[in-house]
Design a protein around this motif. Sequence first.
Motif, PDB file in Angstrom:
ATOM      1  N   VAL B  29       1.345  -9.286  -1.161  1.00 17.64           N
ATOM      2  CA  VAL B  29       1.265  -7.985  -1.831  1.00 17.64           C
ATOM      3  C   VAL B  29       1.570  -8.224  -3.304  1.00 17.64           C
ATOM      4  CG1 VAL B  29       2.154  -5.636  -1.940  1.00 17.64           C
ATOM      5  CG2 VAL B  29       2.125  -6.843   0.249  1.00 17.64           C
ATOM      6  N   LYS B  30       0.743  -7.714  -4.151  1.00 15.67           N
ATOM      7  CA  LYS B  30       0.972  -7.893  -5.583  1.00 15.67           C
ATOM      8  C   LYS B  30       2.288  -7.219  -5.940  1.00 15.67           C
ATOM      9  CE  LYS B  30      -2.538  -6.623  -8.026  1.00 15.67           C
ATOM     10  NZ  LYS B  30      -3.269  -5.663  -8.886  1.00 15.67           N
ATOM     11  N   PRO B  31       3.136  -7.912  -6.705  1.00 12.78           N
ATOM     12  CA  PRO B  31       4.453  -7.355  -7.033  1.00 12.78           C
ATOM     13  C   PRO B  31       4.375  -5.921  -7.523  1.00 12.78           C
ATOM     14  CG  PRO B  31       4.277  -9.583  -7.859  1.00 12.78           C
ATOM     15  CD  PRO B  31       2.932  -9.240  -7.276  1.00 12.78           C
ATOM     16  N   GLU B  32       3.380  -5.619  -8.311  1.00 16.15           N
ATOM     17  CA  GLU B  32       3.381  -4.258  -8.864  1.00 16.15           C
ATOM     18  C   GLU B  32       2.994  -3.232  -7.796  1.00 16.15           C
ATOM     19  OE1 GLU B  32       0.495  -5.276 -11.809  1.00 16.15           O
ATOM     20  OE2 GLU B  32      -0.574  -3.375 -11.634  1.00 16.15           O
ATOM     21  N   THR B  33       2.158  -3.641  -6.861  1.00 13.56           N
ATOM     22  CA  THR B  33       1.849  -2.752  -5.738  1.00 13.56           C
ATOM     23  C   THR B  33       3.117  -2.531  -4.906  1.00 13.56           C
ATOM     24  OG1 THR B  33      -0.296  -3.847  -5.615  1.00 13.56           O
ATOM     25  CG2 THR B  33       0.280  -2.363  -3.822  1.00 13.56           C
ATOM     26  N   ARG B  34       3.786  -3.638  -4.682  1.00 14.17           N
ATOM     27  CA  ARG B  34       5.019  -3.570  -3.889  1.00 14.17           C
ATOM     28  C   ARG B  34       5.979  -2.567  -4.509  1.00 14.17           C
ATOM     29  NH1 ARG B  34       6.976  -7.075  -0.437  1.00 14.17           N
ATOM     30  NH2 ARG B  34       5.500  -8.666  -1.096  1.00 14.17           N
ATOM     31  N   LYS B  35       6.140  -2.670  -5.803  1.00 12.70           N
ATOM     32  CA  LYS B  35       7.085  -1.770  -6.464  1.00 12.70           C
ATOM     33  C   LYS B  35       6.651  -0.311  -6.315  1.00 12.70           C
ATOM     34  CE  LYS B  35       9.571  -0.708 -10.681  1.00 12.70           C
ATOM     35  NZ  LYS B  35       9.742   0.595 -10.016  1.00 12.70           N
ATOM     36  N   LYS B  36       5.364  -0.111  -6.512  1.00 11.49           N
ATOM     37  CA  LYS B  36       4.838   1.243  -6.409  1.00 11.49           C
ATOM     38  C   LYS B  36       5.147   1.837  -5.031  1.00 11.49           C
ATOM     39  CE  LYS B  36       0.387   1.517  -6.336  1.00 11.49           C
ATOM     40  NZ  LYS B  36      -1.044   1.366  -6.724  1.00 11.49           N
ATOM     41  N   VAL B  37       4.852   1.031  -4.028  1.00  8.05           N
ATOM     42  CA  VAL B  37       5.091   1.485  -2.656  1.00  8.05           C
ATOM     43  C   VAL B  37       6.573   1.743  -2.419  1.00  8.05           C
ATOM     44  CG1 VAL B  37       4.989   0.828  -0.236  1.00  8.05           C
ATOM     45  CG2 VAL B  37       3.048   0.354  -1.738  1.00  8.05           C
ATOM     46  N   LYS B  38       7.383   0.806  -2.870  1.00  5.00           N
ATOM     47  CA  LYS B  38       8.825   0.971  -2.650  1.00  5.00           C
ATOM     48  C   LYS B  38       9.332   2.246  -3.311  1.00  5.00           C
ATOM     49  CE  LYS B  38      10.664  -3.425  -1.391  1.00  5.00           C
ATOM     50  NZ  LYS B  38      11.534  -4.581  -1.681  1.00  5.00           N
ATOM     51  N   ASP B  39       8.800   2.542  -4.457  1.00  5.69           N
ATOM     52  CA  ASP B  39       9.226   3.764  -5.137  1.00  5.69           C
ATOM     53  C   ASP B  39       8.906   5.000  -4.301  1.00  5.69           C
ATOM     54  OD1 ASP B  39      10.220   2.314  -7.167  1.00  5.69           O
ATOM     55  OD2 ASP B  39       8.590   2.704  -8.592  1.00  5.69           O
ATOM     56  N   VAL B  40       7.689   5.002  -3.785  1.00  8.73           N
ATOM     57  CA  VAL B  40       7.296   6.152  -2.970  1.00  8.73           C
ATOM     58  C   VAL B  40       8.167   6.256  -1.724  1.00  8.73           C
ATOM     59  CG1 VAL B  40       5.462   7.208  -1.622  1.00  8.73           C
ATOM     60  CG2 VAL B  40       4.930   6.100  -3.802  1.00  8.73           C
ATOM     61  N   ILE B  41       8.430   5.102  -1.100  1.00 11.95           N
ATOM     62  CA  ILE B  41       9.277   5.094   0.088  1.00 11.95           C
ATOM     63  C   ILE B  41      10.617   5.744  -0.228  1.00 11.95           C
ATOM     64  CG2 ILE B  41      10.653   3.579   1.560  1.00 11.95           C
ATOM     65  CD1 ILE B  41       8.264   1.714   1.700  1.00 11.95           C
TER      66      ILE B  41
END
Lengths: 329, 329
Positions: B29-41
């Motif tokens: 998972v691209k780090p920036e995607t990961r961050k985006k998802v984590k934020d939403v979570i």
Amino acid sequence: MTVTIYDVAREAKVSMATVSRVLNGNPNVKPETRKKVKDVIERLDYRPNAVARGLASKKTTTVGVIIPDISNLYYSSLARGLDDIAEMYNYQIIITNTDNDPDKERDAFLGLISKQVDGIVFLGGALNEETLNDIKKSHLPVVICGTSEKDENMPSVNIDYNEAIKEAASKFLDGGAEQIAFVKGSYSEQLERHIVDGLKTAYSEHDRSFDEKYILSTGADYQSGAELYETIRELEADVVITMSDDAAIGVLHKAMDHDISIPDQLQVLSCSNTRLVNMVRPQLSSIALPLYDIGAVGMRLLTKYMNEETVEEANVILPYRIEYRGTTK
Amino acid sequence: MTVTIYDVAREAKVSMATVSRVLNGNPNVKPETRKKVKDVIERLDYRPNAVARGLASKKTTTVGVIIPDISNLYYSSLARGLDDIAEMYNYQIIITNTDNDPDKERDAFLGLISKQVDGIVFLGGALNEETLNDIKKSHLPVVICGTSEKDENMPSVNIDYNEAIKEAASKFLDGGAEQIAFVKGSYSEQLERHIVDGLKTAYSEHDRSFDEKYILSTGADYQSGAELYETIRELEADVVITMSDDAAIGVLHKAMDHDISIPDQLQVLSCSNTRLVNMVRPQLSSIALPLYDIGAVGMRLLTKYMNEETVEEANVILPYRIEYRGTTK
DNA sequence: ATGAAAGCGCTAACAA
DNA sequence: TTGTTAGCGCTTTCAT
């Protein structure tokens, strides 16, 4: 491969819905179909997958138990009562130990939520504020056993601590006791308040006032009790009431090591009445909490909430007994 | 409504597959995607549904614990060790009490199977034949703690009972003991055999032979021990070794009630070393079983099987200590 | 690195 | 009384 409801349906030449119906005791199945299906179930040794069931029905038939320490006799007695009733109602219990650590408590709670438990029993110890809020937000049925939380509006099972302590203290005071020391464990503030209230009431009924310096704080174990003895002596208390049996025995032994005569010079009363009380000499006087029953009733209460039965009384008070044995006059 | 992985995906403008990946720490998972998802979570306060996860992945991260009685200090100490390690590995435990009743044991096992536990720990007590077969058929990882079963080819954690009893018995015999009585609880036959073997070895090393009439059978509780005293006296044994601390204390107190001097006229040794041993006077000598560790190591062993790690030694033997206290010379 | 889609094994409308 | 079907909320190929 594991056999599924679909295999049963195929073999019995019915639809999976019908199999599901016989599984769940749905009456809308012709007796002879039912028999046919049951035979196939038996033949294939089919066992429903509770996880799939849980996902589809949103009921897992498991309840979470949050407990300070299962290796403590007090809590494990509660837990045993719980489990027996849980089994009776076909629930299984997931137990998590917290050591009264708020972080662990919260993790435990979140873990249980994610496992989709149908309800939670909180056993003993102090329920911290944050967890309490989480619980309320979750809208899960929760029952609290053997302790009280702050706003006493959650379903709970307890004894009347206030009354029990009052009764015990009165009796000591009647018997000419000079000063009662109270040793609390790591219990909830609310519970402690009840106890101090009971103490104060007893004192005031004897035209005396209870000084809060006689409230001692320590762990619930033997060693803590033993270490506390020195303080008790300095306070010149001639009666000690402790929350835990272990601590009481610690005090008792330490006192005896100092050649204090029990109960003449020092009376000891604990508040648990686990089976430890008979294992020391002199035998420990104790306020007998019906631990097993508290757990059992708590679980029963929880089943009512989980089945949406009506509950007449959400805060159950069970009777206590005070067992005067060798450590009291 | 409860928030699902789908909600997170939508809000984060990714697919649920991607959300699932970040949830499971998948590196693709691209780090920036990961961050985006984590934020939403975080924002949605999303918590994965373990039941759905279990159904899809066929792993529930829960293990079943079959135990005779959680309110018994011996077992609850084992259980505590178990749970601590389970928590460390992110497993939760479902506990079921069996009272050593084969039917309950079987029900417990079947219940756990249907809940799709990833593994089972069997704590203490006697494992009955039928359950044993069920276990083998299930192909589930199973570890047995604190007891042995018949064909000793299942993963297990124990101490060397044979050796422990031999050592203890030898010491008594060296000290001039006339006759040792052994009080068994409701343990497995296999375990009992180890113990009797140890006893016999010690006797034969002293050019004596051990008569099986000195093997006494009773419950593991205080009362049973107390009731057994009479038999012990009739047998004229001057040493008693018991499996449970409770029973030992029962014998001890009853003997003292008969003005038997301890340890001069009767020596008592138990085999558990729960914290009861310090709570009686004289303090109880005991073979110290590392109960907590047995549970902990058992759970660790189980995690190895569940993760399909290689296991060097399936039958772990933990060290014991013999604590000679006031009830032995 | 990401998405689409097919299940996992069951329950629960809804139809028939 | 029985069957059809659409989920439950996630993981996991398989493409892309």
